[in-house]
Every structure is written in C-alpha cells, then in structure tokens.
Scaffold this motif. Structure first.
Motif, PDB file in Angstrom:
ATOM      1  N   LYS A 166      -4.962  -7.636  -7.397  1.00  0.00           N
ATOM      2  CA  LYS A 166      -4.613  -6.218  -7.305  1.00  0.00           C
ATOM      3  C   LYS A 166      -5.114  -5.620  -5.996  1.00  0.00           C
ATOM      4  N   SER A 167      -5.116  -6.426  -4.949  1.00  0.00           N
ATOM      5  CA  SER A 167      -5.587  -5.955  -3.651  1.00  0.00           C
ATOM      6  C   SER A 167      -4.856  -6.678  -2.534  1.00  0.00           C
ATOM      7  N   LEU A 214      -5.492  -1.675  -5.102  1.00  0.00           N
ATOM      8  CA  LEU A 214      -4.303  -0.849  -5.254  1.00  0.00           C
ATOM      9  C   LEU A 214      -3.789  -0.896  -6.685  1.00  0.00           C
ATOM     10  N   ASN A 215      -3.124   0.186  -7.071  1.00  0.00           N
ATOM     11  CA  ASN A 215      -2.481   0.261  -8.377  1.00  0.00           C
ATOM     12  C   ASN A 215      -0.981   0.395  -8.143  1.00  0.00           C
ATOM     13  N   VAL A 216      -0.294  -0.734  -8.127  1.00  0.00           N
ATOM     14  CA  VAL A 216       1.136  -0.760  -7.808  1.00  0.00           C
ATOM     15  C   VAL A 216       1.866  -1.616  -8.834  1.00  0.00           C
ATOM     16  N   PRO A 254       0.802  -1.231   0.000  1.00  0.00           N
ATOM     17  CA  PRO A 254       0.000   0.000   0.000  1.00  0.00           C
ATOM     18  C   PRO A 254       0.832   1.277   0.000  1.00  0.00           C
ATOM     19  N   GLN A 263       1.292   2.769  -3.473  1.00  0.00           N
ATOM     20  CA  GLN A 263       0.082   3.045  -4.254  1.00  0.00           C
ATOM     21  C   GLN A 263       0.329   4.139  -5.297  1.00  0.00           C
TER      22      GLN A 263
END
Length: 220
Positions: free
Chosen positions: A51-52, A65-67, A21, A24
C-alpha cells in the motif's frame, strides 16, 4: 469528491509510481493491464503488497497511500503469464475480485444501447454533439460483424466513424473497411487520422498548440 484517475499504456513513459499517488483517497483505473511493461507490473504488485510507493523526493522512504485499484483487460492474462509476458504473482493478486464481461456477440439485446452510449461519449469529447445517430445500413454493418476484439474494437471503430462523419449521423461509408475476420484498420488508419486532425484544427480555430494538447501530440 474523491479522485478518479485513469491510466493507459498509451501514456507511457508515465510510470504507475507517479499515477498511483494522484488517486490518493480515490480510485485508479488501469486500462489494458496486460499491455503494461513487466517493470510497471512490478510497481503495481509492490503497491498491492505494501500500500505504498517510493517517495518522489526520497526513494528510501515509502509513501503510504489509500488507493482502490481497478484493472481492465481484453486479453487472456493466464496465457500471457504462462508465456512470461505477465507477472504471475500480480495476476493472483488481481484475481481476488474479478468481473468478466460477456463478449459483444452474446449481448445482442444490449448492442444498440452500448453503441449509442459510446457514440455519445466520443461526440462530446470531439465536440460533435450534432451527430446523433447511425444510418440503417450503418447499423446493419455493425450488427453483422462478430467483434472478436469486443468493446475495445467497437470503441476504435466508432471513434474513427465519428471523426469521418460529415452529417448528423454515421453513414455506411464512414465505417472502416471490414475484413473477413477483423476490421482492416491498417488500410484506413492513416486516412482517418488525417481527417481527425483536420476536424480538430477546425474545432479549435486552427490553433495548433491547443490541437496538440487535445491529441497529446508534440508539435512538429
């Protein structure tokens, strides 16, 4: 700026579920993925699938999340997966986009630039910017070694050498002892660690708390 977070197995027990996180909207670089415990590999695998990660306040609620994930390794993960030491499904996910760096033994033309680039990083980190080079016999020793541990081994050697150096360049005597096949770190580690701590204490005017934060050690 987008966050760039680096995760190392040396930082355990910090979990990837907490580190992902923090990246992010940016990138998480996971050093030496093969050395992370199988439980942490599952955390990463689940993130790549969904994606979480579990929400820190409500484990039943996923946190989307966008990682971007970049994982590095100096190990043969296929062999570790066959031996049950690495998650085979995670290996398949990570192999979607794979970049292999040639070993140092095949990068003779770049070796000097690689070494000085690493030395520059380490001297800035340790506040020893006055150290700007390596003596000729030091270079001869570095070039004559085959570096079976590649960049990781080179970085460890240079860190020890920067810590030990007293003048404005790394001398032959500042380098750890070289064995027949690999560098004998066990014979020199304790000595260099003492030098490292003393140098940091001097740098931070003998402020123990600040030195502990720099070395990520507990005050004993």
């Amino acid at each position: 700026a987008r966050p760039l977070v680096q995760a190392s197995p040396k930082n355990l027990p910090i979990s990837l579920a907490r580190l992902i996180p923090q990246a992010q909207g940016g990138t998480l670089i996971i050093d030496e993925i093969g050395e992370w415990p199988l439980g942490e590999q599952i955390v990463l695998l689940n993130f790549l699938k969904t994606k979480s990660v579990p929400h820190p306040e409500n484990g039943q609620m996923p946190m989307l999340l966008n990682v971007r994930i970049v994982a590095t390794t100096s190990q043969a993960l296929e062999g570790r997966a066959q031996g049950g030491l690495f998650n085979a499904e995670l290996l398949e996910k990570l192999n979607v986009f794979r970049i292999e760096m040639p070993p140092l033994a095949r990068r003779a033309d770049e070796f000097e630039d690689i070494v000085m680039g690493i030395v520059g990083e380490i001297t800035r980190e340790l506040h020893k910017e006055h150290l700007r080079g390596i003596s000729p016999d030091g270079w001869e020793r570095l070039r004559s070694y085959e570096w079976p541990g590649n960049l990781r081994e080179l970085r460890n050697v240079l860190r020890l050498s920067v810590v030990a150096a007293k003048g404005d360049q790394i001398e032959l005597q500042d380098l750890p002892s070289f064995g027949h096949d690999r560098i004998d770190f066990r014979a020199t580690r304790e000595q260099f660690e003492k030098i490292y701590i003393l140098e940091l204490l001097k740098t931070f005017d003998w402020q123990i708390e600040k030195t502990c934060r720099m070395t990520r050690m507990d005050r004993g």
